[in-house]
Design a protein around this motif. Structure first.
Motif, PDB file in Angstrom:
ATOM      1  N   LYS A   1      -1.094  11.498   7.517  1.00  0.00           N
ATOM      2  CA  LYS A   1      -0.281  10.945   6.416  1.00  0.00           C
ATOM      3  C   LYS A   1       0.992  11.038   7.166  1.00  0.00           C
ATOM      4  O   LYS A   1       1.403  11.971   7.864  1.00  0.00           O
TER       5      LYS A   1
ATOM      6  N   ASN B   1      -1.817  -0.325  -2.417  1.00  0.00           N
ATOM      7  CA  ASN B   1      -1.371   1.085  -2.829  1.00  0.00           C
ATOM      8  C   ASN B   1       0.235   1.208  -2.946  1.00  0.00           C
ATOM      9  O   ASN B   1       1.016   0.561  -2.414  1.00  0.00           O
TER      10      ASN B   1
ATOM     11  N   GLY C   1       3.816   6.462  -2.546  1.00  0.00           N
ATOM     12  CA  GLY C   1       5.193   6.915  -2.449  1.00  0.00           C
ATOM     13  C   GLY C   1       5.469   7.867  -1.693  1.00  0.00           C
ATOM     14  O   GLY C   1       6.185   8.738  -2.016  1.00  0.00           O
ATOM     15  N   LEU C   2       4.883   8.082  -0.190  1.00  0.00           N
ATOM     16  CA  LEU C   2       5.126   8.933   0.732  1.00  0.00           C
ATOM     17  C   LEU C   2       4.666  10.598   0.284  1.00  0.00           C
ATOM     18  O   LEU C   2       5.711  11.189   0.575  1.00  0.00           O
TER      19      LEU C   2
ATOM     20  N   ASN D   1       7.185   5.951  11.262  1.00  0.00           N
ATOM     21  CA  ASN D   1       6.604   5.047  10.272  1.00  0.00           C
ATOM     22  C   ASN D   1       8.051   4.133   9.756  1.00  0.00           C
ATOM     23  O   ASN D   1       8.910   4.932   9.080  1.00  0.00           O
TER      24      ASN D   1
ATOM     25  N   HIS E   1       7.385  -0.140   0.087  1.00  0.00           N
ATOM     26  CA  HIS E   1       7.867   0.172  -0.946  1.00  0.00           C
ATOM     27  C   HIS E   1       8.676   1.762  -1.096  1.00  0.00           C
ATOM     28  O   HIS E   1       8.352   2.336  -2.252  1.00  0.00           O
TER      29      HIS E   1
ATOM     30  N   THR F   1       1.399  -2.186   5.906  1.00  0.00           N
ATOM     31  CA  THR F   1       0.714  -3.114   4.557  1.00  0.00           C
ATOM     32  C   THR F   1       1.864  -4.123   4.471  1.00  0.00           C
ATOM     33  O   THR F   1       2.943  -4.321   4.771  1.00  0.00           O
TER      34      THR F   1
HETATM   35  O1  RRO Z   1       2.612   6.313   0.894  1.00  0.00           O
HETATM   36  C1  RRO Z   1       2.857   5.239   0.786  1.00  0.00           C
HETATM   37  O2  RRO Z   1       2.866   4.758  -0.340  1.00  0.00           O
HETATM   38  C2  RRO Z   1       2.638   4.241   1.821  1.00  0.00           C
HETATM   39  C3  RRO Z   1       3.118   4.328   3.184  1.00  0.00           C
HETATM   40 BR1  RRO Z   1       4.116   6.161   3.722  1.00  0.00          BR
HETATM   41  C4  RRO Z   1       3.056   3.384   4.116  1.00  0.00           C
HETATM   42  O3  RRO Z   1       3.616   3.547   5.231  1.00  0.00           O
HETATM   43  N1  RRO Z   1       2.390   2.337   3.775  1.00  0.00           N
HETATM   44  C5  RRO Z   1       1.820   2.044   2.469  1.00  0.00           C
HETATM   45  O4  RRO Z   1       1.160   1.076   2.634  1.00  0.00           O
HETATM   46  N2  RRO Z   1       1.952   3.191   1.733  1.00  0.00           N
END
Ligand code: RRO
Length: 291
Positions: free
Chosen positions: A44, A68, A71-72, A120, A125, A185
């Motif tokens: 992650k 999804n 939110g990291l 990344n 979002h 995504t």
């Molecule tokens: O954590 C996320 O919401 C998220 C990340 Br970091 C990403 O790189 N791509 C995604 O679809 N969700």
């Protein structure tokens, strides 16, 4: 299995990796994915300070995929301890930051503990992070250089949410990337007609799963024409035939994310098909659709 292979400076057990974000939140879950046949795992995304993520709902299942808006969420530097159980395994730490300095700081915590990094630059979002950086070639080049100069293999994951992904791939290559990962995504949302409001707590999210597979193939195909570092294909892969198609587009290895939610043993299942005696030899097919 084909035995150890090398992609973008990293030794993998086979051509199939766990994509970032899916089950990659603890050392134990990553170890389990490796035991289940993955050739390598991506964690992650880890950032400069702990984050709890967006308010729920954070996931919505749609036809052909999942949207999804996590939110990291990540434990930041506390994640370093999770890697202890994975010593010597092919583990790629996904990292994010808001500036080149932040990328370098986070990467620095994992030097000597990770096989490599996946930057990344592509969360669709995340205010100030992700695609905000990943759509600016100058920033992509700077962030890549800030990490690649640490001397650890550095992959850069790109967003499809740009006009010309090859321009971004070229910037990563100039910054010293060892490989490009495509794609993160695709920007998406759902609205509840009953509630008359967006379904996700964050309103917007990113679409993964089978629905985005052809988008990913197109991005890999374009990048293969324009760059000279390896490409790792990611986006909607769920069968051995999908892996072969990605390779024909130009991928040297493939990441699998959403499909493992339905089937924890998907890596072993795909590997069995891919490497069976009458299966295709990867070295022979990478980029063959460009002939
Ligand atoms: O954590 C996320 O919401 C998220 C990340 Br970091 C990403 O790189 N791509 C995604 O679809 N969700």
């Amino acid at each position: 299995y084909p035995g150890p292979i090398e992609v973008g400076g990293i030794q993998l057990k086979n051509h199939l990796l766990l994509a970032a974000g899916i089950l990659g939140t603890t050392g134990a879950s990553l170890a389990r994915i490796l035991q289940n046949g993955a050739g390598g795992v991506v964690t992650k995304s880890i950032g400069p300070s702990p984050k709890v993520g967006h308010p729920g709902p954070c996931l919505v299942v749609v036809d052909g995929g999942i949207i999804n808006a996590m939110g990291l969420p990540n434990p930041s530097t506390a994640f370093v301890d999770e890697l202890a159980v994975l010593h010597g395994e092919p583990v790629i730490v996904s990292i994010f930051g808001g500036t080149p300095e932040e990328f370098r700081t986070v990467a620095g915590w994992f030097v000597g503990k990770a096989s490599g990094f996946e930057l990344n630059l592509s969360c669709p979002h995340a205010e100030g992070y992700g695609a905000a950086i990943g759509s600016d070639p100058a920033l992509v080049e700077e962030c890549t250089r800030a990490v690649a100069s640490l001397g650890v293999p550095t992959w850069v994951k790109l967003t499809p949410n740009v006009t010309d992904i090859t321009e971004i791939g070229a910037a990563a290559e100039r910054g010293g990337a060892d490989a490009i990962v495509a794609i993160n995504t695709v920007k998406a949302m759902r609205i509840s007609t009953a509630l008359r409001r967006p379904v996700l707590g964050n309103r917007f999210g990113g679409l993964s799963g089978k629905a985005i597979f052809p988008i990913a193939v197109r991005c890999v195909y374009d990048l293969y024409e324009s760059c000279s570092i390896p490409i790792i294909g990611c986006g909607g892969v769920s069968t051995a035939d999908n892996v072969i198609e990605m390779m024909m587009a130009g991928a040297s290895a493939v990441e699998i994310g959403s499909a493992i939610i339905d089937d924890i043993s998907i890596f072993a299942t795909i590997a069995e098909d891919l490497y069976s005696p009458d299966g295709i030899d990867a070295r022979e097919i990478v980029g063959c659709a460009h002939a």
